[in-house]
Design an enzyme around this catalytic site. Structure first.
Site, PDB file in Angstrom:
ATOM      1  N   GLU A  70       0.845  -1.195   0.000  1.00 45.59           N
ATOM      2  CA  GLU A  70       0.000   0.000   0.000  1.00 45.59           C
ATOM      3  C   GLU A  70       0.877   1.240   0.000  1.00 45.59           C
ATOM      4  O   GLU A  70       1.845   1.329   0.759  1.00 45.59           O
ATOM      5  CB  GLU A  70      -0.893   0.070   1.258  1.00 45.59           C
ATOM      6  CG  GLU A  70      -2.047  -0.895   1.314  1.00 45.59           C
ATOM      7  CD  GLU A  70      -2.906  -0.654   2.558  1.00 45.59           C
ATOM      8  OE1 GLU A  70      -2.994   0.509   3.022  1.00 45.59           O
ATOM      9  OE2 GLU A  70      -3.474  -1.632   3.073  1.00 45.59           O
ATOM     10  N   GLU A  91     -13.821   5.568  -1.447  1.00 43.83           N
ATOM     11  CA  GLU A  91     -14.756   4.680  -0.751  1.00 43.83           C
ATOM     12  C   GLU A  91     -15.539   5.476   0.285  1.00 43.83           C
ATOM     13  O   GLU A  91     -14.995   5.884   1.314  1.00 43.83           O
ATOM     14  CB  GLU A  91     -13.979   3.525  -0.099  1.00 43.83           C
ATOM     15  CG  GLU A  91     -13.223   2.672  -1.112  1.00 43.83           C
ATOM     16  CD  GLU A  91     -12.295   1.671  -0.454  1.00 43.83           C
ATOM     17  OE1 GLU A  91     -12.787   0.753   0.239  1.00 43.83           O
ATOM     18  OE2 GLU A  91     -11.064   1.807  -0.625  1.00 43.83           O
ATOM     19  N   LYS A 128     -15.850   4.563   4.350  1.00 42.63           N
ATOM     20  CA  LYS A 128     -14.702   4.361   5.227  1.00 42.63           C
ATOM     21  C   LYS A 128     -14.776   5.343   6.396  1.00 42.63           C
ATOM     22  O   LYS A 128     -15.055   6.537   6.203  1.00 42.63           O
ATOM     23  CB  LYS A 128     -13.390   4.566   4.463  1.00 42.63           C
ATOM     24  CG  LYS A 128     -13.088   3.482   3.437  1.00 42.63           C
ATOM     25  CD  LYS A 128     -11.626   3.495   3.024  1.00 42.63           C
ATOM     26  CE  LYS A 128     -10.762   2.937   4.136  1.00 42.63           C
ATOM     27  NZ  LYS A 128      -9.357   2.790   3.717  1.00 42.63           N
ATOM     28  N   GLU A 162      -9.482   9.562   4.347  1.00 46.64           N
ATOM     29  CA  GLU A 162      -9.699   8.121   4.225  1.00 46.64           C
ATOM     30  C   GLU A 162     -10.679   7.781   3.103  1.00 46.64           C
ATOM     31  O   GLU A 162     -10.630   6.693   2.531  1.00 46.64           O
ATOM     32  CB  GLU A 162     -10.221   7.547   5.541  1.00 46.64           C
ATOM     33  CG  GLU A 162      -9.170   7.448   6.630  1.00 46.64           C
ATOM     34  CD  GLU A 162      -8.072   6.448   6.281  1.00 46.64           C
ATOM     35  OE1 GLU A 162      -8.394   5.388   5.728  1.00 46.64           O
ATOM     36  OE2 GLU A 162      -6.893   6.745   6.551  1.00 46.64           O
TER      37      GLU A 162
END
Length: 501
Positions: free
Chosen positions: A262, A316, A319, A325
């Site tokens: 990541e 997203e 999240k 985030e």
């Protein structure tokens, strides 16, 4: 016109040179209620030339959609299953059979991430990690998949006790004996690699008063010298990765490879999340892709071509946490790009950041003043020459940049021009590197080219250059001195004619 033609020719050559370079993948997270179907996602990945994907579970719809796609897949055994996998071999066997064996080889599963950032998991599953790794691997052996699929576990940089300077990198003391030593031994025995999650954004956000944004975004900057080993770093990503390499070396596991599972940069954040913006996210990810796909490892591990998974494929919306985030995505749920960056070597042809990126590092072999400049000769002159030890791939890529985007004067090394002969990559590269270096005012960082060049304080005549190479490599000079002498005799004439005033 001639310069553009040379740039295009060199870029075509570089595409072949980068065949063995690093690789870019993406993390496909699904904590959202508005994402396209798995089938559409696979079509998106293929349309972008993305050949690797990492998922955070083993959802049947996703694994089936990836079947026959040719995309390599890393699946995840969630943290909440670690204890069961560690305690019962039967559980590990069943999990592998249902979530891996049933899909392979149609779905090209290449790795299993056992847990994710286990050391910061609030459920305290740290001591279950190594037993779970071993049991999952035994299950792969049972189904004869162990030669195709690697087993590892992503660790966060918070697992480091020390990360600055990079050469002082070390793991947290309380994790070394119970976890890291047995885990690294397991990785060695199974031929696997350490998975690492690295986010320069977090370091920059917390230390923006002392960390240059250009340094964090792979842009032109003076670099930072590691006082422990003399290596100069031109980006924070390399410095973070080398801190992990140093930590492994401190435990005598310097043969273990690494995959960055990541890394990313948010395109939006809360008011206090310094640096979160579309422009910065585009620069970080775009320049990182260039850095990885054009080959070369880190300053500490120059031959360690990296596999890197960008985080993440989509924004997203479900999240938890700060706004950042929910804004790491490369794409909106509509499949529209959040910003335009390439994911392939071919795509790099037309990619341009606002500023020219500088990557890699070089060992400082000349005195450095407090201000960061190379100490010049008594006449105040310095030159930039090619590092023949770096390999043809790096030299070709650097020559491509210098003659193209770098706008060095490369007319004299085109066929039929005054300095075309001797027609060797090293001679042409040195000509171009020095042209670029002088044009940029001999500023530190403009003679590096990802470790493919370095500064000298005397005009590099044939003899002095060969002597320098011999002393650096501590090896006898090659027998083909006549060819190299001719190369550097011609280059020497050019360098003297273009000596800085």
């Amino acid at each position: 016109m001639e310069r553009r033609a040379l740039h295009s020719f060199l870029l075509v050559i570089s595409i072949f040179a980068f065949a063995d370079a690093g690789s870019i993948g993406v993390n496909y997270g699904r904590i959202a209620n508005n994402l396209p179907s798995a089938v559409k996602v696979v079509q998106l990945l293929k349309s972008q030339g993305i050949e690797r994907v990492k998922v955070f579970d083993t959802d049947p719809a996703v694994l089936k959609a990836l079947g026959e796609s040719g995309i390599k897949v890393t699946v995840d055994l969630p943290n909440e299953l670690l204890i069961s996998a560690a305690k019962r071999q039967s559980f590990a066997n069943t999990w592998v059979q249902k979530n891996v064996a049933d899909y392979f080889p149609a779905t090209k599963i290449e790795a299993i991430a056992v847990g994710n950032e286990v050391f910061v998991d609030p459920h305290n599953t740290t001591l279950s990690l190594v037993p779970a790794l071993k049991n999952i691997h035994k299950a792969l052996v049972k189904y004869n998949l162990h030669s195709h699929i690697k087993v590892s576990s992503p660790v966060a940089l918070s697992a480091l006790q020390s990360s600055y300077p990079s050469s002082a990198g070390s793991f947290r003391q309380e994790l070394i004996e119970p976890v890291f030593k047995p885990m690294l031994e397991f990785l060695r025995q199974t031929g696997s690699y350490l998975m690492v999650n690295a986010y320069p954004f977090f370091a920059y956000e917390a230390n923006s008063d002392v960390i240059s944004l250009d340094y964090a975004l792979f842009r032109e900057n003076p670099g930072v010298v590691d006082a422990g080993n003399g290596l100069r770093y031109f980006n924070l990503f390399d410095a973070q990765i080398d801190a992990v390499f140093a930590a492994m070396s401190a435990l005598k596991y310097n043969d273990i490879k690494m995959v960055v599972t990541e890394t990313g940069w948010p395109s939006k954040g809360d008011e206090n999340e310094i640096g979160a913006s579309v422009a910065n996210a585009a620069a970080y990810n775009g320049n990182l892709v260039r850095r990885i796909l054009t080959g070369g490892g880190t300053p500490l591990r120059p031959k360690a071509d990296l596999v890197v998974f960008l985080f993440a494929l989509f924004n997203e919306n479900k999240k938890p946490g700060p706004s950042s985030e929910r804004n790491y995505g490369l794409f909106y749920p509509s499949e529209e790009k959040v910003y335009n960056i390439p994911f392939t070597v071919e795509g790099l042809k037309n990619y341009r950041d606002i500023q020219s990126p500088v990557t890699g590092g070089v060992r400082v072999s000349t005195p450095v003043t407090r201000g960061g400049s190379v100490s010049p000769s008594s006449s105040g002159q310095t030159w930039c020459v090619a590092n023949g030890e770096t390999g043809k791939e790096k030299l070709q890529a650097a020559l491509d940049y210098a003659c193209g985007e770098g706008q060095a004067d490369c007319h004299p090394i085109q066929p039929g021009a005054t300095c075309y002969d001797p027609n060797t990559l090293e001679a042409h590269a040195s000509f171009a590197f020095n042209s670029y270096y002088q044009k940029k005012g001999r500023v530190i960082g403009t003679c590096d080219f990802q470790g493919a060049a370095y500064v000298v304080t005397q005009a590099p005549s044939a003899y002095s250059y060969l002597t320098l190479l011999s002393s650096l490599s501590r090896a006898p000079l090659p027998p083909s001195l006549s060819l190299i002498h001719n190369t550097w005799s011609v280059l020497d004439e050019y360098l003297r004619r273009n000596a800085p005033q």
